[in-house]
Design an enzyme around this catalytic site. Sequence first.
Site, PDB file in Angstrom:
ATOM      1  N   HIS A 155      -0.357 -31.680  42.487  1.00  0.00           N
ATOM      2  CA  HIS A 155      -0.960 -30.330  42.479  1.00  0.00           C
ATOM      3  C   HIS A 155      -0.107 -29.346  41.664  1.00  0.00           C
ATOM      4  CE1 HIS A 155      -3.381 -31.792  45.942  1.00  0.00           C
ATOM      5  NE2 HIS A 155      -2.235 -32.338  46.309  1.00  0.00           N
ATOM      6  N   SER A 276       5.981 -17.925  14.847  1.00  0.00           N
ATOM      7  CA  SER A 276       4.883 -16.957  14.906  1.00  0.00           C
ATOM      8  C   SER A 276       5.019 -16.008  13.733  1.00  0.00           C
ATOM      9  CB  SER A 276       4.964 -16.189  16.227  1.00  0.00           C
ATOM     10  OG  SER A 276       4.370 -14.917  16.094  1.00  0.00           O
ATOM     11  N   LYS A 282       9.552 -16.657  18.557  1.00  0.00           N
ATOM     12  CA  LYS A 282       8.706 -17.760  19.012  1.00  0.00           C
ATOM     13  C   LYS A 282       9.040 -19.105  18.377  1.00  0.00           C
ATOM     14  CE  LYS A 282       5.513 -17.655  21.557  1.00  0.00           C
ATOM     15  NZ  LYS A 282       4.197 -17.078  21.468  1.00  0.00           N
ATOM     16  N   GLU A 289      -0.258 -28.953  21.144  1.00  0.00           N
ATOM     17  CA  GLU A 289      -1.503 -28.219  21.386  1.00  0.00           C
ATOM     18  C   GLU A 289      -2.641 -28.786  20.541  1.00  0.00           C
ATOM     19  OE1 GLU A 289      -0.822 -23.711  21.830  1.00  0.00           O
ATOM     20  OE2 GLU A 289       0.984 -24.484  20.893  1.00  0.00           O
TER      21      GLU A 289
END
Length: 460
Positions: A155, A276, A282, A289
């Site tokens: 979970h 970024s 970043k 992804e």
Amino acid sequence: MKLWGGRFSKETDSLANDFQSSIHFDQRLYQQDIQGSIAHAEMLAQCGIISQEDRAAIVQGLKNIEKDIEAGKVAFCAENEDIHMNIEALLTARTGGAGKRLHTARSRNDQVAVDFRMYVREEIGTVISQLLDMEAVLCRRAREHQETVMPGYTHLQRAQPVSFAQHLLAYAAMFRRDVTRLEDCRKRLNECPLGSGALAGTTYPIDRWQTAKALGFNRPCGNSMDGASDRDYALELMSGLSILMMHLSRFSEEVILWCSWEFKFVELDEAYSTGSSIMPQKKNPDMAELVRGKTGRVYGGLISLLTVMKSLPLAYNKDMQEDKEPVFDALDTVTMCLPVFTGMIGTMAVLPENMRRAAGRGFINATDCADYLTKKGMPFRDAYMAVGRLVSSCAAQGKTLEDLTLEELRAVSPLFEEDVFEALKLENCMALRASYGGPAVSETTRQIEEIEAFLEARSK
Ligand code: ARG
């Protein structure tokens, strides 16, 4: 005029022709088409259906065409619809009479069926070898981290201690099944449809065993209507690739979480990270992804192909021309994702201190604490309740179980003794989980060795 133009007195409407032609995507089957045609011509000559001179001219002509295609000297045209008719037209233009005999006892349905099967068979080999590379990297990384304690989750809540090796080896087990799934698909597809004709075989005395053997198949497909219209192998491939992408996507999701400041369990190598355009700080896990995102394309391809095939009456229908683009796209996607993902996993920095710190909070040794009492004679259900009370009071005081004093523990059960503190150490909790398949070093070693043997068996 079209190769099939005999019964027509009109040209195809040009938009309709563009609509139905497939050369812009099926040209990637040129090698398979030429191989299939050579095997067919050899067989026709062997069976006395064409002369040896025609066979020689056809085979030579096809080999020259292949060289010219590879040298970029051939311009395919939509007028000739697909790779099969483009090559036949080229051959006829170059050899005249001989080329015109090649299509004896054969249909384009035969050609597309055999070409596509051979293409799928070969690409399965590519995917499998990329998966084996991934397995080798997972074994290497697992060996480095057999004693790296991290929280195992259910979970997405911290649950019980595992090692980073155990976590990686769970993925290795999935990818290993992916390999065997693709191997199964490759075994089952290895029957040759060539010689099925348009759908009803042929009146010529062809030798389907000869062409099957020449093209590396185990045997000819046993039913001509099935041979001409079966696309199960492409569906099995797409199912296998979808499951494989599901595994990659789950792994990607975890890498993305692990890279976040909230977890910081790993840091990706700069070669596999992006920045970024606005936020100077970043460092993003774009590769993971994208792999997660591309999973959708592969699932989409599976659903497309299942939908194309559903309700098609026997045998060939032009709908089936829609089988190729989703398969090509899925294969392109998977064969791009796998090596990038493997490189990313192979180079990422693992941060054991952060994993250990996370493992220290969240009471992941609570089961071990209950097991301690159980081993001292308390029934497990009672031990479970007792430890539940301890956890709840620790949580209220911001303490861990091992922060409690022996007196505090004994207030809940007199079975607690000094040795409980050893039993609660996460390193020991993990080391004691030596049941078959567990995270203890002995068991991660067994898993690694099994995978290495699996790789060894496929290295020849
Ligand atoms: N381009 C076609 C395909 O991909 C080849 C088979 C065409 N056969 C036919 N009867 N129209 O399916």
